[in-house]
Enzyme design. Structure first.
Site, PDB file in Angstrom:
ATOM      1  N   ASP A   1      -1.286   4.651   4.921  1.00 12.15           N
ATOM      2  CA  ASP A   1      -0.976   5.111   3.581  1.00 12.15           C
ATOM      3  C   ASP A   1      -0.074   6.340   3.721  1.00 12.15           C
ATOM      4  O   ASP A   1       0.059   6.910   4.814  1.00 12.15           O
ATOM      5  CB  ASP A   1      -2.287   5.454   2.862  1.00 12.15           C
ATOM      6  CG  ASP A   1      -2.072   5.933   1.442  1.00 12.15           C
ATOM      7  OD1 ASP A   1      -1.126   5.449   0.788  1.00 12.15           O
ATOM      8  OD2 ASP A   1      -2.850   6.786   0.991  1.00 12.15           O
TER       9      ASP A   1
ATOM     10  N   ASP B   1       0.670   9.139   0.713  1.00 15.74           N
ATOM     11  CA  ASP B   1       0.159  10.305   0.000  1.00 15.74           C
ATOM     12  C   ASP B   1      -1.297  10.563   0.387  1.00 15.74           C
ATOM     13  O   ASP B   1      -2.157   9.703   0.237  1.00 15.74           O
ATOM     14  CB  ASP B   1       0.269  10.091  -1.512  1.00 15.74           C
ATOM     15  CG  ASP B   1       1.706   9.893  -1.957  1.00 15.74           C
ATOM     16  OD1 ASP B   1       2.569  10.679  -1.548  1.00 15.74           O
ATOM     17  OD2 ASP B   1       1.963   8.927  -2.710  1.00 15.74           O
TER      18      ASP B   1
ATOM     19  N   LYS C   1      -2.601  -2.114  -3.139  1.00 14.38           N
ATOM     20  CA  LYS C   1      -3.946  -1.919  -2.590  1.00 14.38           C
ATOM     21  C   LYS C   1      -4.939  -1.724  -3.730  1.00 14.38           C
ATOM     22  O   LYS C   1      -4.607  -1.058  -4.710  1.00 14.38           O
ATOM     23  CB  LYS C   1      -3.956  -0.681  -1.679  1.00 14.38           C
ATOM     24  CG  LYS C   1      -3.050  -0.772  -0.476  1.00 14.38           C
ATOM     25  CD  LYS C   1      -3.022   0.543   0.304  1.00 14.38           C
ATOM     26  CE  LYS C   1      -2.394   1.668  -0.494  1.00 14.38           C
ATOM     27  NZ  LYS C   1      -2.273   2.931   0.277  1.00 14.38           N
TER      28      LYS C   1
END
Length: 308
Positions: A30, A32, A223
């Protein structure tokens, strides 16, 4: 409390650390909360990626944030020192939407509730994207006219859009009244971690409003949806999910996505999930491993090198 103890990667024995890094070939991260905060850096993340690459790992980035252009991502990854970053190394909801549009041969125009960079990206590759932008003051007398459908749409695209307006939401509901208009959604995160000290609401509640009002269930291409896993498998030709490690900062989106897809999972505590939340989660919702941040990979490889 969960009965399962989750190992911290730096508290594994020297042999277990070697076994850990040898257990995967592909690392999906991922962005952030893992590589950086939305508006602030995270120390050591770029160096950690380089250490993984130096060990022969394929490192990919899977984010639910489409608010940045490819050029901005190139600048961000370069700014934290990631070597040899290519725009094809990152997947976000707009790229997944484009994959879906092409695969399902959607030829009609699409109505975009997506960020301006996202809309520009879609238009750049030939998608006929329609938007609703008005400077006219909105009143009960003109709302119906302003949100009147201009044409038949093949899909309504929903994603993170910081300048989203009520007329745009209302217009989307009118397009979705056509049952042949597909409803494709990306931004489902509850939280947006801006800096270490600032987290703001995500866009899932607005999506829930659209679902409730229209009676339509969106096709989720972000996601933690399994459909995204199928897209990744096709794009990157992933042969064995067990040889993939997914690294994220969210139990509900990153860890759940990895578990849904059969990946190994690693939770980092640098973003949205405090350690207490990880320990209190049900065993089936917990990661296989955890770390303080991506920077722990630097120390991990140093440990392995010392024990060699």
């Amino acid at each position: 409390m969960s009965a399962r103890k989750i190992p911290h990667i730096l508290k594994l024995s020297a042999q277990e650390q070697k076994e850990f890094v040898n257990s995967f070939d592909v690392v999906m991260c991922d962005c952030d909360g893992v590589m950086w905060m939305i508006a602030a850096p995270l120390a050591g993340s770029g160096e950690a990626v380089n250490a993984l690459k130096a060990d022969g790992k394929q490192v990919l980035f899977v984010t639910n944030n489409s608010m940045r252009s490819d050029d901005e991502y190139v600048k961000l990854f370069g700014g934290i020192g990631v070597k040899d970053f290519q725009t094809n190394d990152i997947i976000h909801p707009i790229k997944s939407m484009l994959y879906y549009i092409k695969k399902h041969n959607i030829k009609e125009p699409v109505f975009s509730l997506c960020s301006p960079p996202s809309t520009r990206m879609l238009r750049k590759v030939g998608v006929d994207v329609r938007t609703l932008d008005t400077t006219e003051e909105i009143t009960p007398n003109n709302l119906g006219r302003i949100t009147e459908p201009e044409a038949r749409m093949g899909a309504v695209l929903y994603d993170i859009k910081l300048d989203l307006t009520y007329p745009q939401i209302a217009a989307a509901t009118r397009y979705l009244a056509d049952k042949d208009c597909q409803f494709i959604a990306g931004g489902t995160d509850w939280l947006l971690p801006m800096t270490k000290d600032l987290t703001v609401p995500g866009f899932c509640d607005i999506l829930d409003t659209l679902k409730r009002f229209t009676g339509r269930e969106p096709i989720i291409i972000s996601k933690p949806a399994v459909l995204l896993g199928e897209i990744l498998k096709d794009i990157y030709k992933l042969a064995d999910p067990k040889r993939c490690l997914f690294v994220g900062d969210s139990l509900t989106h990153d860890v759940r996505f990895g578990l849904n897809c059969g990946y190994q999972t690693l939770l980092v505590l640098s973003g949205s999930t405090p350690i207490e939340e990880m320990w209190q989660a049900k065993a089936e919702d917990q990661p296989h491993f955890y770390a303080d941040s991506m920077a722990d990979f630097i120390e991990l490889y140093a440990n392995i090198s010392k024990s060699a």
